[in-house]
Design a protein around this motif. Structure first.
Motif, PDB file in Angstrom:
ATOM      1  N   GLN A   1      31.277  57.624  47.704  1.00 48.72           N
ATOM      2  CA  GLN A   1      30.131  56.963  48.317  1.00 48.72           C
ATOM      3  C   GLN A   1      28.916  57.863  48.189  1.00 48.72           C
ATOM      4  O   GLN A   1      29.030  59.080  48.277  1.00 48.72           O
TER       5      GLN A   1
ATOM      6  N   GLU B   1      34.670  56.016  36.188  1.00 49.06           N
ATOM      7  CA  GLU B   1      33.988  55.896  37.469  1.00 49.06           C
ATOM      8  C   GLU B   1      33.284  54.558  37.467  1.00 49.06           C
ATOM      9  O   GLU B   1      32.670  54.173  36.477  1.00 49.06           O
TER      10      GLU B   1
ATOM     11  N   GLY C   1      31.700  53.957  45.045  1.00 51.73           N
ATOM     12  CA  GLY C   1      32.253  54.268  43.743  1.00 51.73           C
ATOM     13  C   GLY C   1      33.756  54.449  43.804  1.00 51.73           C
ATOM     14  O   GLY C   1      34.333  54.658  44.872  1.00 51.73           O
TER      15      GLY C   1
ATOM     16  N   TYR D   1      25.950  53.273  48.214  1.00 52.49           N
ATOM     17  CA  TYR D   1      26.545  52.995  46.910  1.00 52.49           C
ATOM     18  C   TYR D   1      28.015  53.348  47.040  1.00 52.49           C
ATOM     19  O   TYR D   1      28.364  54.378  47.612  1.00 52.49           O
TER      20      TYR D   1
ATOM     21  N   GLU E   1      24.692  52.608  38.848  1.00 56.46           N
ATOM     22  CA  GLU E   1      25.531  51.408  38.914  1.00 56.46           C
ATOM     23  C   GLU E   1      26.196  51.098  37.580  1.00 56.46           C
ATOM     24  O   GLU E   1      25.630  51.326  36.524  1.00 56.46           O
TER      25      GLU E   1
ATOM     26  N   TRP F   1      30.524  52.389  39.870  1.00 58.81           N
ATOM     27  CA  TRP F   1      29.576  52.483  40.977  1.00 58.81           C
ATOM     28  C   TRP F   1      28.914  51.132  41.224  1.00 58.81           C
ATOM     29  O   TRP F   1      28.541  50.438  40.272  1.00 58.81           O
TER      30      TRP F   1
END
Length: 161
Positions: free
Chosen positions: A79, A50, A62, A60, A37, A52
């Motif tokens: 994802q 990126e 992204g 999750y 994350e 997340w």
């Protein structure tokens, strides 16, 4: 006859136990992906990021962004999902066209700090690896594994505070 029934019962117990263990392992591993994350910026590729975020117990989400040239931005919607007791990495590449390419990779490792996803049906990439180096660094490998013409693109992501 009793030996056959006993053998069948033992095989059934082993198979059910193995499947249950895999379900628990996939859920446990998925729940330990919180290190992904946040917002990450590449230390190797100019202006590549990126982001997340955990959406729920099975997803999750992204977004990766990098400038393709001075006029456009290449976006990749990412994802990591827990689906049918397996963890999948799904990316949808959205260039400035009406078409988008979606790729689905399946997790083949089960360590808490290394995620290796594969899709042997793809030419490139067919393997994506995220390796946690520290709380603030991730090494990413995007590659084609095969007997010939191996291609590997590697970059490091640094977490933004």
């Amino acid at each position: 006859m009793n030996k056959i029934l006993l053998l069948t019962a033992l095989v059934t117990i082993v198979v059910v136990s193995a499947c249950s263990s895999r379900i628990i392992d996939s859920k446990k591993l998925f729940n330990n992906l919180n290190w992904m994350e946040g917002k990450w910026v590449s230390t190797d590729v100019n202006n590549y990021t990126e982001v997340w975020k955990r959406i729920n117990d099975t997803c999750y989400q992204g977004l990766s962004m990098s400038p393709a040239d001075s006029d456009s931005l290449v976006e990749e919607r990412l994802q990591i999902v827990l689906r049918k007791n397996a963890i999948h990495f799904i990316n949808k590449i959205e260039e400035q066209t009406e078409e988008a390419l979606t790729q689905d990779f399946v997790l083949i490792t089960n360590t808490p700090d290394s995620l290796v996803f594969t899709n042997k049906g793809l030419n490139y990439p067919n393997r994506i690896t995220y390796k946690k180096l520290s709380d603030n660094l991730i090494k990413v490998n995007v590659e084609r594994n095969g007997d010939e013409n191996q291609i590997k693109f590697e970059y490091t992501l640094k977490k933004m505070q």
